[in-house]
Design a protein around this motif. Structure first.
Motif, PDB file in Angstrom:
ATOM      1  N   TYR A  23       3.154  12.263  -8.141  1.00  0.00           N
ATOM      2  CA  TYR A  23       2.599  12.467  -9.477  1.00  0.00           C
ATOM      3  C   TYR A  23       1.119  12.854  -9.495  1.00  0.00           C
ATOM      4  O   TYR A  23       0.574  13.158 -10.549  1.00  0.00           O
ATOM      5  CB  TYR A  23       2.778  11.191 -10.321  1.00  0.00           C
ATOM      6  N   GLY A  24       0.481  12.840  -8.360  1.00  0.00           N
ATOM      7  CA  GLY A  24      -0.933  13.209  -8.317  1.00  0.00           C
ATOM      8  C   GLY A  24      -1.830  12.030  -8.000  1.00  0.00           C
ATOM      9  O   GLY A  24      -1.458  10.867  -8.171  1.00  0.00           O
ATOM     10  N   PRO A  60     -11.349  16.485 -10.724  1.00  0.00           N
ATOM     11  CA  PRO A  60     -10.109  17.245 -10.872  1.00  0.00           C
ATOM     12  C   PRO A  60      -8.960  16.629 -10.075  1.00  0.00           C
ATOM     13  O   PRO A  60      -9.165  15.790  -9.205  1.00  0.00           O
ATOM     14  CB  PRO A  60     -10.473  18.611 -10.288  1.00  0.00           C
ATOM     15  N   GLU A  61      -7.767  17.055 -10.409  1.00  0.00           N
ATOM     16  CA  GLU A  61      -6.599  16.707  -9.591  1.00  0.00           C
ATOM     17  C   GLU A  61      -6.578  17.628  -8.372  1.00  0.00           C
ATOM     18  O   GLU A  61      -7.039  18.767  -8.437  1.00  0.00           O
ATOM     19  CB  GLU A  61      -5.320  16.869 -10.416  1.00  0.00           C
ATOM     20  N   THR A  62      -6.031  17.132  -7.246  1.00  0.00           N
ATOM     21  CA  THR A  62      -5.997  17.941  -6.027  1.00  0.00           C
ATOM     22  C   THR A  62      -4.597  18.075  -5.431  1.00  0.00           C
ATOM     23  O   THR A  62      -4.444  18.764  -4.421  1.00  0.00           O
ATOM     24  CB  THR A  62      -6.911  17.332  -4.951  1.00  0.00           C
ATOM     25  N   ARG A  63      -3.592  17.425  -5.990  1.00  0.00           N
ATOM     26  CA  ARG A  63      -2.251  17.540  -5.418  1.00  0.00           C
ATOM     27  C   ARG A  63      -1.827  18.998  -5.448  1.00  0.00           C
ATOM     28  O   ARG A  63      -1.844  19.638  -6.504  1.00  0.00           O
ATOM     29  CB  ARG A  63      -1.247  16.685  -6.207  1.00  0.00           C
ATOM     30  N   PRO A  64      -1.433  19.587  -4.305  1.00  0.00           N
ATOM     31  CA  PRO A  64      -1.178  21.028  -4.240  1.00  0.00           C
ATOM     32  C   PRO A  64      -0.213  21.546  -5.297  1.00  0.00           C
ATOM     33  O   PRO A  64      -0.427  22.613  -5.850  1.00  0.00           O
ATOM     34  CB  PRO A  64      -0.610  21.218  -2.824  1.00  0.00           C
ATOM     35  N   ALA A  65       0.826  20.798  -5.605  1.00  0.00           N
ATOM     36  CA  ALA A  65       1.846  21.295  -6.530  1.00  0.00           C
ATOM     37  C   ALA A  65       1.359  21.378  -7.962  1.00  0.00           C
ATOM     38  O   ALA A  65       1.923  22.103  -8.772  1.00  0.00           O
ATOM     39  CB  ALA A  65       3.089  20.402  -6.484  1.00  0.00           C
ATOM     40  N   VAL A  66       0.294  20.609  -8.303  1.00  0.00           N
ATOM     41  CA  VAL A  66      -0.166  20.603  -9.683  1.00  0.00           C
ATOM     42  C   VAL A  66      -1.599  21.072  -9.830  1.00  0.00           C
ATOM     43  O   VAL A  66      -2.145  21.084 -10.915  1.00  0.00           O
ATOM     44  CB  VAL A  66      -0.044  19.182 -10.300  1.00  0.00           C
ATOM     45  N   ALA A  67      -2.227  21.439  -8.690  1.00  0.00           N
ATOM     46  CA  ALA A  67      -3.625  21.856  -8.761  1.00  0.00           C
ATOM     47  C   ALA A  67      -3.758  23.130  -9.574  1.00  0.00           C
ATOM     48  O   ALA A  67      -2.849  23.942  -9.671  1.00  0.00           O
ATOM     49  CB  ALA A  67      -4.182  22.066  -7.353  1.00  0.00           C
ATOM     50  N   PHE A  81      -7.097   2.749  -4.101  1.00  0.00           N
ATOM     51  CA  PHE A  81      -7.395   2.874  -2.684  1.00  0.00           C
ATOM     52  C   PHE A  81      -6.203   3.330  -1.853  1.00  0.00           C
ATOM     53  O   PHE A  81      -6.372   3.769  -0.723  1.00  0.00           O
ATOM     54  CB  PHE A  81      -7.989   1.569  -2.154  1.00  0.00           C
ATOM     55  N   ALA A  82      -5.004   3.282  -2.399  1.00  0.00           N
ATOM     56  CA  ALA A  82      -3.861   3.813  -1.669  1.00  0.00           C
ATOM     57  C   ALA A  82      -3.870   5.336  -1.635  1.00  0.00           C
ATOM     58  O   ALA A  82      -3.299   5.944  -0.734  1.00  0.00           O
ATOM     59  CB  ALA A  82      -2.563   3.309  -2.301  1.00  0.00           C
ATOM     60  N   VAL A  83      -4.504   5.961  -2.623  1.00  0.00           N
ATOM     61  CA  VAL A  83      -4.499   7.428  -2.700  1.00  0.00           C
ATOM     62  C   VAL A  83      -5.833   8.052  -2.344  1.00  0.00           C
ATOM     63  O   VAL A  83      -5.917   9.260  -2.116  1.00  0.00           O
ATOM     64  CB  VAL A  83      -4.071   7.902  -4.116  1.00  0.00           C
ATOM     65  N   THR A 128       0.791  -1.233   0.000  1.00  0.00           N
ATOM     66  CA  THR A 128       0.000   0.000   0.000  1.00  0.00           C
ATOM     67  C   THR A 128       0.825   1.286   0.000  1.00  0.00           C
ATOM     68  O   THR A 128       0.497   2.236  -0.728  1.00  0.00           O
ATOM     69  CB  THR A 128      -0.982   0.005   1.192  1.00  0.00           C
ATOM     70  N   PRO A 129       1.919   1.395   0.786  1.00  0.00           N
ATOM     71  CA  PRO A 129       2.663   2.665   0.777  1.00  0.00           C
ATOM     72  C   PRO A 129       3.312   3.011  -0.570  1.00  0.00           C
ATOM     73  O   PRO A 129       3.587   4.188  -0.819  1.00  0.00           O
ATOM     74  CB  PRO A 129       3.743   2.439   1.854  1.00  0.00           C
ATOM     75  N   LEU A 130       3.554   2.032  -1.429  1.00  0.00           N
ATOM     76  CA  LEU A 130       4.248   2.326  -2.694  1.00  0.00           C
ATOM     77  C   LEU A 130       3.417   3.202  -3.625  1.00  0.00           C
ATOM     78  O   LEU A 130       3.890   4.261  -4.066  1.00  0.00           O
ATOM     79  CB  LEU A 130       4.659   1.022  -3.373  1.00  0.00           C
ATOM     80  N   PRO A 131       2.183   2.825  -3.973  1.00  0.00           N
ATOM     81  CA  PRO A 131       1.390   3.758  -4.787  1.00  0.00           C
ATOM     82  C   PRO A 131       1.054   5.050  -4.043  1.00  0.00           C
ATOM     83  O   PRO A 131       0.824   6.082  -4.684  1.00  0.00           O
ATOM     84  CB  PRO A 131       0.129   2.955  -5.128  1.00  0.00           C
ATOM     85  N   ALA A 132       1.034   5.016  -2.699  1.00  0.00           N
ATOM     86  CA  ALA A 132       0.810   6.251  -1.946  1.00  0.00           C
ATOM     87  C   ALA A 132       1.942   7.248  -2.200  1.00  0.00           C
ATOM     88  O   ALA A 132       1.702   8.446  -2.386  1.00  0.00           O
ATOM     89  CB  ALA A 132       0.695   5.941  -0.456  1.00  0.00           C
ATOM     90  N   LEU A 133       3.168   6.766  -2.221  1.00  0.00           N
ATOM     91  CA  LEU A 133       4.305   7.639  -2.536  1.00  0.00           C
ATOM     92  C   LEU A 133       4.186   8.203  -3.951  1.00  0.00           C
ATOM     93  O   LEU A 133       4.502   9.368  -4.200  1.00  0.00           O
ATOM     94  CB  LEU A 133       5.619   6.861  -2.383  1.00  0.00           C
ATOM     95  N   LEU A 134       3.736   7.362  -4.876  1.00  0.00           N
ATOM     96  CA  LEU A 134       3.534   7.839  -6.254  1.00  0.00           C
ATOM     97  C   LEU A 134       2.434   8.893  -6.305  1.00  0.00           C
ATOM     98  O   LEU A 134       2.521   9.854  -7.068  1.00  0.00           O
ATOM     99  CB  LEU A 134       3.172   6.663  -7.162  1.00  0.00           C
TER     100      LEU A 134
END
Length: 436
Positions: A300-301, A419-426, A347-349, A290-296
């Protein structure tokens, strides 16, 4: 405001551990019912109908828990948005644990007649009501304590709880199946996992008694008076999209972990311990990863990972049912693993993604209602639909594959509209959901 140094704060580690343990305990309660429904509840509580109809009836009581979950998310979401995330964790765990222990005490149909399935139905409803509040409170405490650049990673810890809960529930059932005769298991052995929920609930309440309230909640100075009304009035489209987006994840999970148990033991003649071992091995691998796709997701969003997971489900469902139909343990495991790895990408993100779609004053209600409505769409009916489709097919349940593919396409379309929500790419604030 919180900076990266918060990640090293031991309190955040304790919070993540307590959130993980709490979700594991509550999902243990929920999953042990699904396993029992697949294996023994039909003949014990619905003995007057055929074995197939009994299985469908048992899965019907299983579905009631999912119907109750959005109601629980509305009830506990109101508390979480008005009074804080921490009270939700205590109240939901207490309700779910009490209902689960009570399931283990319900007399069977032979003892009290029709009152037996009625009591089962009521207690399953209460289980779902409690679990509907659990997820929102747990992930918000983790998400709102974490810094923006590590929200997905820290919120993935509560997401490890469901696989752990499933593993614990099925380990108990597997151990009982291996040491008891079929008659002993049907007589009293199936009740033991439900009684064990009382001990786990007490441990979970102790862990959560010292948790600190979310700092983001403490910053809110305009709490919604009726959060559900505001969510329905102003964010109904978002709720429906997130429910549709998550539907395939639930459909895949309960196809693998619940329906496949009944199908393989009843139709293919695979032993109960073999099937439980195959499913448990799958859940162990996916939980550990589970932590691996969470890091992605942090890098990457959130949305790209969700789209990739849906596409993976669409591509793998037919191979999965073909491998299941072989009845060979290794091939069944590989089929399950491919589907669950695709599910893991989503489900990891999602524990960070859903809360970020809502402003802080409404997110406990909005995120939890969307998440649990997805459970109704994808989890409540899947064992029933899959059982009916498999009954009218050949040895290979292609209809189940078609059903999961359709669910995958539905979720893919819904994620494409979010929409995407990652702060760096929002995007600019005007077009972007709150990421606070």
């Amino acid at each position: 405001m919180h900076d990266v140094r918060t990640v090293r704060n031991p309190s955040l580690l304790r919070l993540a551990a307590a959130s993980l343990a709490g979700t594991a305990i509550e999902f243990y309660d929920f999953y042990v019912y699904g396993t029992a429904a697949a294996l023994v509840l039909g003949p014990l509580f619905f003995p007057t109908v055929s074995p197939m109809a009994g299985t469908l009836a048992a899965f019907g009581t299983f579905a009631v828990g999912f119907v109750a979950r959005p109601l629980g998310s509305a009830l506990f979401g109101h508390i979480g948005d008005r009074r804080g995330r921490r009270p939700v964790l205590v109240a939901s765990l207490l309700l779910t644990g009490t209902a689960t222990v009570a399931v283990g005490c319900v007399p069977t149909y032979d003892t009290i007649g029709v009152a037996a399935p009625v009591l089962l139905l009521v207690l399953r409803f209460l289980q779902g009501l409690g679990l509907g509040g659990e997820w929102g409170g747990a992930v918000l405490l983790a998400t709102e304590h974490a810094p923006p650049g590590r929200r997905v990673l820290w919120s993935s810890f509560p997401q490890i709880g469901p696989p752990l809960g499933f593993l614990l529930a099925n380990s108990v059932v597997l151990g009982l199946s291996a040491t008891l005769s079929d008659a002993q298991f049907a007589s009293w052995g199936w009740r033991v996992p439900f009684w064990g929920a009382g001990v786990l609930a007490a441990a979970g309440l102790w862990l959560r008694s010292s948790l600190a309230e979310s700092p983001r909640f403490l910053e809110i100075d305009d709490h919604a008076r009726v959060p559900l009304a505001e969510v329905v009035r102003g964010h109904w489209r978002l709720v429906l999209l997130t429910a549709g987006a998550l539907a395939v994840g639930y459909a895949v999970f309960y196809t693998v972990t619940t329906w496949s148990l009944a199908y393989a033991t009843e139709r293919l003649g695979v032993s109960r311990p073999v099937m439980l071992t195959c499913v448990m091995a799958t859940v162990v691998v996916t939980g550990a990863l589970t932590p691996l796709p969470a890091l992605l997701g942090d890098r990457y969003g959130r949305r790209p990972l969700c789209l990739a997971g849906c596409a993976g489900v669409v591509l793998w469902t037919f191979p999965m049912v073909a491998l299941l139909a072989t009845g060979e343990p290794l091939l069944m495991f590989l089929g399950f693993l491919g589907a669950m790895l695709a599910l893991l990408m989503m489900f990891a993100v999602i524990a960070a993604y859903l809360p970020e779609l809502y402003e802080p004053r409404l997110r406990c209600t909005g995120a939890a209602v969307g998440y649990n409505l997805g459970g109704v769409l994808g989890g409540a009916l899947t064992p029933i639909v899959a059982t009916a489709l498999a009954e009218h097919g050949g040895r290979v349940p292609w209809g189940v594959g078609a059903y999961l593919t359709a669910m995958g396409l539905l979720s893919l379309g819904c994620f494409a509209l979010l929409p995407e929500t990652r702060p760096a790419v929002a995007a600019a604030p005007k077009a972007t959901p709150s990421t606070g």
